[in-house]
Design a protein around this motif. Structure first.
Motif, mmCIF file in Angstrom:
data_model
loop_
_atom_site.group_PDB
_atom_site.id
_atom_site.type_symbol
_atom_site.label_atom_id
_atom_site.label_comp_id
_atom_site.label_asym_id
_atom_site.label_seq_id
_atom_site.Cartn_x
_atom_site.Cartn_y
_atom_site.Cartn_z
ATOM 1 N N GLU A 8 1.101 -1.118 -0.266
ATOM 2 C CA GLU A 8 -0.117 0.208 0.317
ATOM 3 C C GLU A 8 1.205 1.055 -0.150
ATOM 4 O O GLU A 8 2.043 1.485 0.820
ATOM 5 N N GLU A 9 0.600 2.013 -0.142
ATOM 6 C CA GLU A 9 1.325 3.307 -0.604
ATOM 7 C C GLU A 9 1.266 3.876 0.841
ATOM 8 O O GLU A 9 -0.026 3.220 2.048
ATOM 9 N N PRO A 10 2.351 4.711 1.541
ATOM 10 C CA PRO A 10 2.603 5.098 2.708
ATOM 11 C C PRO A 10 1.136 6.186 3.135
ATOM 12 O O PRO A 10 0.854 5.754 4.567
ATOM 13 N N ARG A 11 0.327 6.657 2.564
ATOM 14 C CA ARG A 11 -0.280 7.549 2.696
ATOM 15 C C ARG A 11 -1.412 7.268 3.477
ATOM 16 O O ARG A 11 -2.360 7.071 4.008
ATOM 17 N N LYS A 12 -2.316 5.947 2.527
ATOM 18 C CA LYS A 12 -2.864 4.843 2.786
ATOM 19 C C LYS A 12 -2.540 4.168 4.432
ATOM 20 O O LYS A 12 -3.522 4.411 4.892
ATOM 21 N N ILE A 13 -1.426 3.590 4.200
ATOM 22 C CA ILE A 13 -0.853 2.470 5.286
ATOM 23 C C ILE A 13 -0.813 3.311 6.835
ATOM 24 O O ILE A 13 -1.612 2.940 7.798
ATOM 25 N N ASN A 14 -1.033 4.576 6.729
ATOM 26 C CA ASN A 14 -0.745 5.462 7.822
ATOM 27 C C ASN A 14 -1.869 6.367 8.146
ATOM 28 O O ASN A 14 -2.121 7.155 8.787
ATOM 29 N N SER A 15 -3.359 6.425 6.942
ATOM 30 C CA SER A 15 -4.166 7.084 7.885
ATOM 31 C C SER A 15 -5.019 6.405 9.028
ATOM 32 O O SER A 15 -6.297 7.268 9.718
ATOM 33 N N ASN A 16 -4.999 5.175 9.138
ATOM 34 C CA ASN A 16 -5.904 5.031 10.383
ATOM 35 C C ASN A 16 -5.719 5.131 11.563
ATOM 36 O O ASN A 16 -3.725 5.157 11.832
ATOM 37 N N VAL A 17 -6.027 4.152 12.817
ATOM 38 C CA VAL A 17 -5.574 4.105 13.939
ATOM 39 C C VAL A 17 -5.547 3.169 14.338
ATOM 40 O O VAL A 17 -6.443 2.084 14.366
ATOM 41 N N VAL A 18 -4.489 2.935 15.198
ATOM 42 C CA VAL A 18 -3.749 1.237 16.003
ATOM 43 C C VAL A 18 -3.327 2.025 16.979
ATOM 44 O O VAL A 18 -2.219 2.560 18.049
ATOM 45 N N PHE A 119 6.096 -5.191 18.142
ATOM 46 C CA PHE A 119 7.511 -5.260 16.864
ATOM 47 C C PHE A 119 6.962 -5.413 15.582
ATOM 48 O O PHE A 119 7.854 -4.534 14.540
ATOM 49 N N ILE A 120 6.149 -5.766 15.015
ATOM 50 C CA ILE A 120 5.674 -6.291 13.723
ATOM 51 C C ILE A 120 5.173 -4.897 13.322
ATOM 52 O O ILE A 120 5.935 -4.450 11.926
ATOM 53 N N LEU A 121 5.183 -3.831 13.979
ATOM 54 C CA LEU A 121 4.342 -2.597 13.721
ATOM 55 C C LEU A 121 5.153 -1.103 14.006
ATOM 56 O O LEU A 121 5.073 -0.065 14.055
ATOM 57 N N LYS A 122 6.478 -1.485 14.279
ATOM 58 C CA LYS A 122 7.235 -0.799 15.213
ATOM 59 C C LYS A 122 7.608 0.496 14.489
ATOM 60 O O LYS A 122 7.775 1.330 14.818
ATOM 61 N N ASN A 123 7.707 0.175 12.274
ATOM 62 C CA ASN A 123 7.774 1.292 11.740
ATOM 63 C C ASN A 123 6.273 1.842 11.640
ATOM 64 O O ASN A 123 6.674 3.108 10.751
ATOM 65 N N PRO A 125 3.520 4.843 11.226
ATOM 66 C CA PRO A 125 3.791 6.136 12.432
ATOM 67 C C PRO A 125 1.999 5.746 13.346
ATOM 68 O O PRO A 125 1.727 7.422 14.172
ATOM 69 N N ASN A 126 0.733 5.442 12.259
ATOM 70 C CA ASN A 126 -0.547 5.291 12.887
ATOM 71 C C ASN A 126 -0.039 4.226 14.192
ATOM 72 O O ASN A 126 -1.535 4.020 14.155
ATOM 73 N N VAL A 127 0.603 3.837 14.727
ATOM 74 C CA VAL A 127 0.788 2.650 15.767
ATOM 75 C C VAL A 127 1.431 3.715 17.255
ATOM 76 O O VAL A 127 2.110 3.904 17.192
ATOM 77 N N LEU A 128 -0.317 2.986 18.010
ATOM 78 C CA LEU A 128 0.187 3.917 19.520
ATOM 79 C C LEU A 128 0.811 2.572 19.952
ATOM 80 O O LEU A 128 -0.353 1.396 20.347
ATOM 81 N N LYS A 129 2.093 1.959 20.643
ATOM 82 C CA LYS A 129 2.564 1.162 21.440
ATOM 83 C C LYS A 129 1.972 0.778 22.699
ATOM 84 O O LYS A 129 2.767 1.607 23.712
ATOM 85 N N VAL A 130 0.559 0.124 22.720
ATOM 86 C CA VAL A 130 1.475 0.546 25.031
ATOM 87 C C VAL A 130 1.853 -1.580 25.601
ATOM 88 O O VAL A 130 0.699 -2.278 25.201
ATOM 89 N N HIS A 131 2.442 -1.006 26.390
ATOM 90 C CA HIS A 131 2.695 -2.836 27.123
ATOM 91 C C HIS A 131 1.739 -2.390 28.994
ATOM 92 O O HIS A 131 2.010 -1.202 29.299
ATOM 93 N N ILE A 132 1.091 -2.766 29.273
ATOM 94 C CA ILE A 132 0.511 -3.166 30.130
ATOM 95 C C ILE A 132 0.539 -4.344 31.627
ATOM 96 O O ILE A 132 1.184 -5.493 31.137
ATOM 97 N N TYR A 133 1.292 -3.481 32.680
ATOM 98 C CA TYR A 133 1.836 -4.517 33.502
ATOM 99 C C TYR A 133 2.150 -4.374 35.211
ATOM 100 O O TYR A 133 0.871 -2.928 35.411
#
Length: 216
Positions: A8-18, A119-123, A125-133
């Motif tokens: 996918e084009e980067p613009r489309k990949i980064n347009s949603n919320v994850v 890890f898979i989505l580390k690059n 920018p539309n991903v907020l990565k949360v660790h709950i401990y």
């Protein structure tokens, strides 16, 4: 066949919320993540990943256990550090799960739990990565209350799942499970109530993704 999510084009990949959530067993990470998804109007992705992977590999899912281990018909129960089946089977399963996670992260507004999604989505920018401990004793108490276990049963389960998740994560990512390398937020769930944890993560997500403010 190439994964469409990777083309996918980067613009489309980064347009949603994850939101990608990793969590220690007993930290109430899954129910917190589920409620965050509900309140933000996002799709909650958890066992759907292994169900879809099983379908694509041609196996029938017999049972999805609460502690995140799973059994696939014709294969053995999880073995450390590779998980179900042989190394080849486990590597193939991970690659299929990875493609499924990439598809969800490309086409859906969602909360994805586990499966090395951070890890898979580390690059992305539309991903907020949360660790709950939570501290070990707090996890024991939360497991006793939430799963109605004795303290000895809760301890045995926590130790078993910690070993499984740590070895699985290390094998597939080369990092320790509790590494902060691919996390944006570290949340000690024992510091706040369930509702306060949910509200905090919702507020952080809305601050990170302005589109969520418009929808709320």
């Amino acid at each position: 066949m190439a994964n469409p999510a990777e083309n996918e084009e980067p613009r489309k990949i980064n347009s949603n919320v994850v939101i990608a959530v990793t969590r220690q067993f007993g930290s109430l990470g899954r129910p917190i993540a589920r409620e965050v998804a509900k309140q933000l109007g996002l799709k909650f992705i958890d066992r759907e990943i292994i169900e879809k992977a099983g379908e694509r590999m041609g196996y029938k899912i017999d049972e999805l256990e609460k502690i995140d281990n799973h059994r696939i018909k014709g294969l053995s129960r999880m073995k450390y550090p590779l998980g179900i089946g042989s190394k080849e089977t486990q590597d193939k399963l991970f690659e299929i799960e990875k493609s499924i996670i990439l598809e969800y992260a490309t086409y859906d507004n969602c909360v994805i739990v586990g499966r090395c999604a951070n890890f898979i989505l580390k690059n992305r920018p539309n991903v907020l990565k949360v660790h709950i401990y939570a501290p070990y004793e707090a996890r024991l108490n939360m497991s006793v209350d939430d799963l109605h276990l004795s303290k000895s049963e809760a301890k045995a389960m926590i130790d078993k799942v910690d070993e499984a998740r740590s070895s699985y994560y290390l094998y597939h990512t080369g990092e320790m499970f509790d590494s902060t390398a691919y996390q944006d937020i570290l949340l000690n769930s024992s510091m706040l109530s369930f509702d306060e944890n949910v509200k905090l993560l919702c507020d952080i997500a809305k601050n990170r993704f302005p589109s969520l403010k418009k929808d709320s």
